[in-house]
Every structure is written in C-alpha cells, then in structure tokens.
Design an enzyme around this catalytic site. Structure first.
Site, PDB file in Angstrom:
ATOM      1  N   CYS A  31       0.732  -1.223   0.223  1.00 39.04           N
ATOM      2  CA  CYS A  31      -0.062  -0.050  -0.138  1.00 39.04           C
ATOM      3  C   CYS A  31       0.743   1.285  -0.019  1.00 39.04           C
ATOM      4  O   CYS A  31       2.268   1.242  -0.256  1.00 39.04           O
ATOM      5  CB  CYS A  31      -0.920  -0.086   1.108  1.00 39.04           C
ATOM      6  SG  CYS A  31      -0.141   0.014   2.815  1.00 39.04           S
ATOM      7  N   ASN A  83       2.498   1.543   4.291  1.00 29.88           N
ATOM      8  CA  ASN A  83       2.719   0.108   5.049  1.00 29.88           C
ATOM      9  C   ASN A  83       2.343   0.165   6.640  1.00 29.88           C
ATOM     10  O   ASN A  83       3.087  -0.416   7.221  1.00 29.88           O
ATOM     11  CB  ASN A  83       3.947  -0.544   4.732  1.00 29.88           C
ATOM     12  CG  ASN A  83       4.354  -1.822   5.197  1.00 29.88           C
ATOM     13  OD1 ASN A  83       5.763  -2.167   5.387  1.00 29.88           O
ATOM     14  ND2 ASN A  83       3.527  -2.827   5.195  1.00 29.88           N
ATOM     15  N   CYS A 105      -1.264   0.874   7.577  1.00 28.80           N
ATOM     16  CA  CYS A 105      -2.773   0.768   7.557  1.00 28.80           C
ATOM     17  C   CYS A 105      -3.257  -0.662   6.981  1.00 28.80           C
ATOM     18  O   CYS A 105      -3.589  -1.684   7.621  1.00 28.80           O
ATOM     19  CB  CYS A 105      -3.414   1.814   7.340  1.00 28.80           C
ATOM     20  SG  CYS A 105      -3.150   3.322   8.180  1.00 28.80           S
ATOM     21  N   ARG A 106      -3.271  -0.465   5.522  1.00 29.28           N
ATOM     22  CA  ARG A 106      -3.887  -1.588   4.779  1.00 29.28           C
ATOM     23  C   ARG A 106      -3.119  -2.829   4.495  1.00 29.28           C
ATOM     24  O   ARG A 106      -3.564  -3.842   5.015  1.00 29.28           O
ATOM     25  CB  ARG A 106      -4.210  -0.972   3.395  1.00 29.28           C
ATOM     26  CG  ARG A 106      -5.206   0.054   3.436  1.00 29.28           C
ATOM     27  CD  ARG A 106      -5.616   0.678   1.979  1.00 29.28           C
ATOM     28  NE  ARG A 106      -4.570   1.606   1.838  1.00 29.28           N
ATOM     29  CZ  ARG A 106      -4.361   2.353   0.841  1.00 29.28           C
ATOM     30  NH1 ARG A 106      -4.897   2.307  -0.190  1.00 29.28           N
ATOM     31  NH2 ARG A 106      -3.271   3.167   0.933  1.00 29.28           N
ATOM     32  N   SER A 107      -1.880  -2.757   3.979  1.00 30.65           N
ATOM     33  CA  SER A 107      -0.901  -3.851   3.699  1.00 30.65           C
ATOM     34  C   SER A 107      -0.739  -4.761   4.967  1.00 30.65           C
ATOM     35  O   SER A 107      -0.593  -5.876   4.732  1.00 30.65           O
ATOM     36  CB  SER A 107       0.292  -3.513   2.994  1.00 30.65           C
ATOM     37  OG  SER A 107       1.050  -2.734   3.614  1.00 30.65           O
ATOM     38  N   ASP A 132      -8.280   3.984   1.164  1.00 28.32           N
ATOM     39  CA  ASP A 132      -7.370   4.507   2.257  1.00 28.32           C
ATOM     40  C   ASP A 132      -8.080   5.015   3.367  1.00 28.32           C
ATOM     41  O   ASP A 132      -8.645   5.913   3.370  1.00 28.32           O
ATOM     42  CB  ASP A 132      -6.305   5.447   1.865  1.00 28.32           C
ATOM     43  CG  ASP A 132      -5.300   6.142   2.531  1.00 28.32           C
ATOM     44  OD1 ASP A 132      -4.921   5.685   3.865  1.00 28.32           O
ATOM     45  OD2 ASP A 132      -4.439   6.684   2.124  1.00 28.32           O
TER      46      ASP A 132
HETATM   47  P1  4NP Z   1      -1.523   2.849   4.197  1.00 29.77           P
HETATM   48  O1  4NP Z   1      -2.263   4.113   4.637  1.00 29.77           O
HETATM   49  O2  4NP Z   1      -1.230   3.215   2.619  1.00 29.77           O
HETATM   50  O3  4NP Z   1      -2.772   2.001   4.014  1.00 29.77           O
HETATM   51  O4  4NP Z   1      -0.679   2.227   5.045  1.00 29.77           O
HETATM   52  C1  4NP Z   1      -1.564   5.303   4.969  1.00 29.77           C
HETATM   53  C2  4NP Z   1      -0.507   5.795   5.942  1.00 29.77           C
HETATM   54  C3  4NP Z   1      -0.029   6.592   5.888  1.00 29.77           C
HETATM   55  C4  4NP Z   1      -0.212   7.761   4.946  1.00 29.77           C
HETATM   56  C5  4NP Z   1      -1.041   7.676   4.075  1.00 29.77           C
HETATM   57  C6  4NP Z   1      -1.790   6.455   3.858  1.00 29.77           C
HETATM   58  N1  4NP Z   1       0.589   9.007   5.034  1.00 29.77           N
HETATM   59  O5  4NP Z   1       0.192  10.018   4.558  1.00 29.77           O
HETATM   60  O6  4NP Z   1       1.596   8.986   6.020  1.00 29.77           O
END
Ligand code: 4NP
Length: 153
Positions: free
Chosen positions: A8, A11, A13-15, A124
């Site tokens: 994602c 790394n 939240c989702r993955s 997201d």
């Molecule tokens: P992820 O979510 O891609 O599912 O891990 C996010 C985590 C951090 C950020 C954006 C999305 N960020 O902007 O820091």
C-alpha cells in the site's frame, strides 16, 4: 513455494492487515510451508514503525495479532524475491509497475482484482474512522480467503 508481497502507500494501515489476515488464514489451512508472505509501502515515511494502532485494534478484535510487523519501503530487489506483488489500490499498482525492472518475472496486480475479480481499490483509511478500518478488514478478509482458495490443490 509462492512468495506474495502486499503493498500500500505507507505500509502501516492496509497492507499490514492484508499480510496478517492472509498469514492467519494460511496457518489455519496448514499451508505455511507453501508461502512466503510480506508487506511493504510505496513510500518510506513510516519505515520501522508498527502498524497504525487502528489496524492493530481491528485485527485484534478478530483474533489476529499484527503488532509484531514493522513497516518498510518497497525495494527493486522485491521484484526478484516475490512471485506476486499486490497493490492495494490503483496508485500503488501504477507505482509498482513503473519501478518493476526489465526481466523481472513478478506478477504485479490489483489486490481485489487478483483475489476475486473485483477491480476496486481498498480505500485508504488513514484519515478515516474506526469504521473505515473495519471496512478494510472485511475487504481483506474476503479477498484473502478467495486468494488462498486459488492455491488449494
Ligand atoms: P496505508 O495508509 O497506505 O494503508 O498504510 C497510509 C499511511 C500513511 C499515509 C497515508 C496512507 N501517510 O500519508 O503518511
């Protein structure tokens, strides 16, 4: 042996959920010796961090511990180490396709589409609520089961 990498943006939240849920289902199916499972982020802003507390909490609520995971950024070597590299959304897939080295045999695909033919993003949840994390959990739980089903003999 099949090596699968879930990717994602951050790394955190989702993955980590996609990784943790797939690993859990693989363990329940007693198929751990058939897979290498990992996750990574397109960006490295959160490298070394645990998953987001909200991802840890939603996984825990479903009996899965993902707190031992640590975020890392995707690396070109991953395109040699993994057979299947799954982007959680289309931006992730675009990023992965753009960095895939010539000659790499890895299959890069959109996670929900590869798992069960649903050509949609896992949204997201970073700026969202606990309910958004529950939505991610449920999407990953269904997709993970469908993906695993394709590897059963
Ligand atoms: P992820 O979510 O891609 O599912 O891990 C996010 C985590 C951090 C950020 C954006 C999305 N960020 O902007 O820091």
């Amino acid at each position: 042996m099949t090596a699968i990498l879930f990717v994602c943006l951050g790394n955190i939240c989702r993955s980590p959920l996609a990784e943790g849920i797939f690993r859990h289902q693989v363990e329940l199916a007693r198929m751990t010796d058939r897979f290498t499972i990992d996750s990574a982020g397109c960006g490295g802003w959160h490298s070394g961090e645990r998953p987001d507390k909200r991802s840890i909490t939603v996984a825990q609520a479903h009996g899965i511990d993902i707190s031992g995971q640590r975020a890392r950024q995707i690396h070109v070597d991953d395109f040699d180490r993994f057979d299947l590299i799954l982007g959680l959304d289309r931006d992730n897939v675009r990023h992965l396709s753009a960095m895939q080295p010539q000659g790499s045999q890895a299959e890069v695909a959109l996670y929900l589409e590869k798992a069960h033919g649903i050509a949609k993003n896992v949204p997201d949840p970073y700026y969202g609520s606990a309910a958004d994390f529950e939505t991610v959990y449920r999407l990953c739980e269904k997709a993970s089961a469908a993906l695993l089903e394709t590897y059963r003999i």
